[in-house]
Write a protein that holds these residues in place. Structure first.
Motif, PDB file in Angstrom:
ATOM      1  N   PRO A  33       0.796  -1.229   0.000  1.00  0.00           N
ATOM      2  CA  PRO A  33       0.000   0.000   0.000  1.00  0.00           C
ATOM      3  C   PRO A  33       0.828   1.279   0.000  1.00  0.00           C
ATOM      4  O   PRO A  33       0.267   2.363   0.070  1.00  0.00           O
ATOM      5  CB  PRO A  33      -0.781  -0.115   1.304  1.00  0.00           C
ATOM      6  CG  PRO A  33       0.185  -0.805   2.225  1.00  0.00           C
ATOM      7  CD  PRO A  33       0.941  -1.772   1.365  1.00  0.00           C
ATOM      8  N   GLU A  34       2.164   1.167  -0.011  1.00  0.00           N
ATOM      9  CA  GLU A  34       2.985   2.369   0.058  1.00  0.00           C
ATOM     10  C   GLU A  34       3.891   2.492  -1.175  1.00  0.00           C
ATOM     11  O   GLU A  34       5.027   2.002  -1.179  1.00  0.00           O
ATOM     12  CB  GLU A  34       3.836   2.364   1.332  1.00  0.00           C
ATOM     13  CG  GLU A  34       3.035   2.493   2.623  1.00  0.00           C
ATOM     14  CD  GLU A  34       2.345   3.846   2.786  1.00  0.00           C
ATOM     15  OE1 GLU A  34       2.541   4.731   1.923  1.00  0.00           O
ATOM     16  OE2 GLU A  34       1.609   4.010   3.774  1.00  0.00           O
ATOM     17  N   PRO A  35       3.413   3.126  -2.242  1.00  0.00           N
ATOM     18  CA  PRO A  35       4.255   3.332  -3.418  1.00  0.00           C
ATOM     19  C   PRO A  35       5.425   4.253  -3.078  1.00  0.00           C
ATOM     20  O   PRO A  35       5.353   5.052  -2.144  1.00  0.00           O
ATOM     21  CB  PRO A  35       3.303   3.986  -4.420  1.00  0.00           C
ATOM     22  CG  PRO A  35       2.272   4.665  -3.562  1.00  0.00           C
ATOM     23  CD  PRO A  35       2.093   3.767  -2.374  1.00  0.00           C
ATOM     24  N   LYS A  36       6.491   4.136  -3.834  1.00  0.00           N
ATOM     25  CA  LYS A  36       7.672   4.966  -3.603  1.00  0.00           C
ATOM     26  C   LYS A  36       7.949   5.808  -4.845  1.00  0.00           C
ATOM     27  O   LYS A  36       7.562   5.444  -5.957  1.00  0.00           O
ATOM     28  CB  LYS A  36       8.883   4.103  -3.258  1.00  0.00           C
ATOM     29  CG  LYS A  36       8.701   3.273  -1.993  1.00  0.00           C
ATOM     30  CD  LYS A  36       9.960   2.535  -1.639  1.00  0.00           C
ATOM     31  CE  LYS A  36       9.749   1.609  -0.442  1.00  0.00           C
ATOM     32  NZ  LYS A  36       9.123   2.280   0.702  1.00  0.00           N
ATOM     33  N   SER A  37       8.625   6.920  -4.630  1.00  0.00           N
ATOM     34  CA  SER A  37       8.866   7.840  -5.738  1.00  0.00           C
ATOM     35  C   SER A  37      10.146   8.621  -5.500  1.00  0.00           C
ATOM     36  O   SER A  37      10.747   8.574  -4.423  1.00  0.00           O
ATOM     37  CB  SER A  37       7.692   8.807  -5.896  1.00  0.00           C
ATOM     38  OG  SER A  37       7.543   9.594  -4.715  1.00  0.00           O
ATOM     39  N   ALA A  38      10.565   9.343  -6.517  1.00  0.00           N
ATOM     40  CA  ALA A  38      11.702  10.246  -6.442  1.00  0.00           C
ATOM     41  C   ALA A  38      11.298  11.559  -7.090  1.00  0.00           C
ATOM     42  O   ALA A  38      10.306  11.638  -7.819  1.00  0.00           O
ATOM     43  CB  ALA A  38      12.920   9.645  -7.139  1.00  0.00           C
ATOM     44  N   SER A  39      12.088  12.594  -6.826  1.00  0.00           N
ATOM     45  CA  SER A  39      11.770  13.897  -7.406  1.00  0.00           C
ATOM     46  C   SER A  39      13.053  14.683  -7.586  1.00  0.00           C
ATOM     47  O   SER A  39      14.109  14.340  -7.040  1.00  0.00           O
ATOM     48  CB  SER A  39      10.801  14.672  -6.514  1.00  0.00           C
ATOM     49  OG  SER A  39      11.412  14.992  -5.271  1.00  0.00           O
ATOM     50  N   GLY A  40      12.946  15.736  -8.353  1.00  0.00           N
ATOM     51  CA  GLY A  40      14.099  16.595  -8.552  1.00  0.00           C
ATOM     52  C   GLY A  40      13.684  17.939  -9.105  1.00  0.00           C
ATOM     53  O   GLY A  40      12.710  18.041  -9.856  1.00  0.00           O
ATOM     54  N   VAL A  41      14.401  18.985  -8.704  1.00  0.00           N
ATOM     55  CA  VAL A  41      14.165  20.316  -9.251  1.00  0.00           C
ATOM     56  C   VAL A  41      14.969  20.443 -10.538  1.00  0.00           C
ATOM     57  O   VAL A  41      16.194  20.310 -10.541  1.00  0.00           O
ATOM     58  CB  VAL A  41      14.569  21.410  -8.255  1.00  0.00           C
ATOM     59  CG1 VAL A  41      14.418  22.792  -8.888  1.00  0.00           C
ATOM     60  CG2 VAL A  41      13.720  21.308  -6.984  1.00  0.00           C
ATOM     61  N   VAL A  42      14.279  20.685 -11.643  1.00  0.00           N
ATOM     62  CA  VAL A  42      14.913  20.789 -12.957  1.00  0.00           C
ATOM     63  C   VAL A  42      15.462  22.197 -13.178  1.00  0.00           C
ATOM     64  O   VAL A  42      16.537  22.384 -13.758  1.00  0.00           O
ATOM     65  CB  VAL A  42      13.908  20.411 -14.059  1.00  0.00           C
ATOM     66  CG1 VAL A  42      14.540  20.563 -15.440  1.00  0.00           C
ATOM     67  CG2 VAL A  42      13.401  18.987 -13.848  1.00  0.00           C
ATOM     68  N   PHE A  43      14.707  23.188 -12.712  1.00  0.00           N
ATOM     69  CA  PHE A  43      15.138  24.585 -12.849  1.00  0.00           C
ATOM     70  C   PHE A  43      14.522  25.394 -11.733  1.00  0.00           C
ATOM     71  O   PHE A  43      13.361  25.189 -11.361  1.00  0.00           O
ATOM     72  CB  PHE A  43      14.719  25.168 -14.197  1.00  0.00           C
ATOM     73  CG  PHE A  43      15.107  26.614 -14.360  1.00  0.00           C
ATOM     74  CD1 PHE A  43      16.368  26.952 -14.818  1.00  0.00           C
ATOM     75  CD2 PHE A  43      14.217  27.636 -14.032  1.00  0.00           C
ATOM     76  CE1 PHE A  43      16.750  28.292 -14.932  1.00  0.00           C
ATOM     77  CE2 PHE A  43      14.590  28.970 -14.154  1.00  0.00           C
ATOM     78  CZ  PHE A  43      15.858  29.294 -14.610  1.00  0.00           C
ATOM     79  N   ASP A  44      15.289  26.337 -11.195  1.00  0.00           N
ATOM     80  CA  ASP A  44      14.768  27.236 -10.168  1.00  0.00           C
ATOM     81  C   ASP A  44      15.550  28.543 -10.237  1.00  0.00           C
ATOM     82  O   ASP A  44      16.734  28.596  -9.893  1.00  0.00           O
ATOM     83  CB  ASP A  44      14.910  26.602  -8.786  1.00  0.00           C
ATOM     84  CG  ASP A  44      14.279  27.454  -7.689  1.00  0.00           C
ATOM     85  OD1 ASP A  44      13.444  28.318  -8.017  1.00  0.00           O
ATOM     86  OD2 ASP A  44      14.617  27.252  -6.508  1.00  0.00           O
ATOM     87  N   GLY A  45      14.923  29.576 -10.733  1.00  0.00           N
ATOM     88  CA  GLY A  45      15.614  30.857 -10.852  1.00  0.00           C
ATOM     89  C   GLY A  45      14.756  31.877 -11.571  1.00  0.00           C
ATOM     90  O   GLY A  45      13.620  31.617 -11.957  1.00  0.00           O
ATOM     91  N   ARG A  46      15.294  33.042 -11.757  1.00  0.00           N
ATOM     92  CA  ARG A  46      14.576  34.118 -12.446  1.00  0.00           C
ATOM     93  C   ARG A  46      14.885  34.070 -13.935  1.00  0.00           C
ATOM     94  O   ARG A  46      16.045  33.924 -14.329  1.00  0.00           O
ATOM     95  CB  ARG A  46      14.945  35.487 -11.872  1.00  0.00           C
ATOM     96  CG  ARG A  46      14.235  36.649 -12.566  1.00  0.00           C
ATOM     97  CD  ARG A  46      14.460  37.955 -11.854  1.00  0.00           C
ATOM     98  NE  ARG A  46      13.789  37.978 -10.562  1.00  0.00           N
ATOM     99  CZ  ARG A  46      12.489  38.283 -10.410  1.00  0.00           C
ATOM    100  NH1 ARG A  46      11.744  38.582 -11.476  1.00  0.00           N
ATOM    101  NH2 ARG A  46      11.950  38.310  -9.215  1.00  0.00           N
ATOM    102  N   LEU A  47      13.842  34.202 -14.746  1.00  0.00           N
ATOM    103  CA  LEU A  47      13.986  34.274 -16.192  1.00  0.00           C
ATOM    104  C   LEU A  47      13.510  35.637 -16.674  1.00  0.00           C
ATOM    105  O   LEU A  47      12.506  36.162 -16.177  1.00  0.00           O
ATOM    106  CB  LEU A  47      13.187  33.170 -16.882  1.00  0.00           C
ATOM    107  CG  LEU A  47      13.657  31.725 -16.641  1.00  0.00           C
ATOM    108  CD1 LEU A  47      12.714  30.742 -17.319  1.00  0.00           C
ATOM    109  CD2 LEU A  47      15.079  31.532 -17.148  1.00  0.00           C
ATOM    110  N   ASP A  48      14.219  36.195 -17.647  1.00  0.00           N
ATOM    111  CA  ASP A  48      13.817  37.469 -18.226  1.00  0.00           C
ATOM    112  C   ASP A  48      12.629  37.287 -19.152  1.00  0.00           C
ATOM    113  O   ASP A  48      12.274  36.165 -19.543  1.00  0.00           O
ATOM    114  CB  ASP A  48      14.984  38.068 -19.014  1.00  0.00           C
ATOM    115  CG  ASP A  48      16.153  38.449 -18.125  1.00  0.00           C
ATOM    116  OD1 ASP A  48      15.916  38.755 -16.941  1.00  0.00           O
ATOM    117  OD2 ASP A  48      17.308  38.422 -18.619  1.00  0.00           O
ATOM    118  N   ALA A  49      12.022  38.388 -19.522  1.00  0.00           N
ATOM    119  CA  ALA A  49      10.945  38.337 -20.512  1.00  0.00           C
ATOM    120  C   ALA A  49      11.491  37.730 -21.803  1.00  0.00           C
ATOM    121  O   ALA A  49      12.647  37.943 -22.176  1.00  0.00           O
ATOM    122  CB  ALA A  49      10.409  39.735 -20.765  1.00  0.00           C
TER     123      ALA A  49
END
Length: 244
Positions: A164-180
């Motif tokens: 009953p307990e599925p497992k998973s992973a995660s990751g931040v692909v991008f985190d920052g400020r982008l210009d117009a």
């Protein structure tokens, strides 16, 4: 009491243009997560509460209407292993008492993903700062921003489907400020082509999309009725307020 807002359905996330950088309709909305896996339910509540939501969760499907004031909910989330007949019954009963409630169909038993879906549901509205498009063929996110913004792209994927307990992973692909302007953020190769998902946050707006669908072998595990006992038993979960 819940406030009126446009109906939002997230059972099948759009793969086309997605509006971004909208203001949340209710940052501290009342959320009830109805699912099966105790670990996923409790972790989801922790994440949502940390984000300012008044969140609870339960796997006691037949007691939802007794244990919770559904007329005062803003969002109801259904996990994939909620029996189909019970989900239909609860949708009908909750809608009768609260026609403005937002229903969200969880894409997978991944707490961070479910929380992102709730954020996506409560930040739906008119576009204020460009658009986001997911290109499935290129496995990339394309953003067209009218002005500079803080952007986060996060991915989740299942690593085990054992109930009953599925497992998973995660990751931040991008985190920052982008210009117009136009920007393309490719997903890394370690994000698998199955049972994988991503969320794009631009300012205060969140959008969720499927990278790779859940395998049929997993979706077929979903019980058709409350009497269907194909899945192993689980521990009882019913949160309320700050009590755990």
């Amino acid at each position: 009491m819940a406030r009126r807002r446009p109906a939002v359905r997230l059972d099948i996330p759009r793969q086309g243009d997605l509006p971004v950088n909208t203001s949340p309709t209710n940052e501290s909305g009342r959320v009830l997560v109805i699912g099966r896996s105790p670990g996923v339910l409790l972790a989801t509540v922790d994440i949502l509460r940390a984000k300012g939501y008044s969140a609870d969760s339960t796997n006691q499907f037949d007691k939802v209407l007794d244990d919770y004031d559904v007329a005062d909910l803003d969002v109801v989330v259904f996990g994939g292993m909620v029996p189909a007949d019970m989900k239909g019954h609860l949708r009908e009963a909750v809608s009768a008492r609260n026609p403005d409630v937002i229903f969200v169909q969880g894409l997978a038993g991944i707490a961070g993903l479910i929380a992102a879906q709730v954020q996506a549901a409560t930040t739906a509205g008119s576009p204020e700062n460009g658009r986001v498009v997911y290109d499935a063929a290129q496995r990339s996110v394309r953003l067209v921003l009218d002005e500079s913004a803080i952007v986060t792209v996060e991915a989740w994927w299942a690593t085990s489907f054992v109930p009953p307990e599925p497992k998973s992973a995660s990751g931040v692909v991008f985190d920052g400020r982008l210009d117009a302007g136009t920007h393309v953020v490719p997903l890394p190769d370690h994000v698998p082509p199955a049972a994988s998902f991503a969320a794009v946050t631009v300012g205060s707006s969140v959008r969720v999309f499927t990278v790779g669908p859940m395998p049929d072998a997993v979706t077929r595990l979903a019980p058709a009725s409350a009497a269907d006992d194909r899945l192993p038993p689980v521990g009882r979960v019913t949160t309320g307020g700050d009590d755990r």
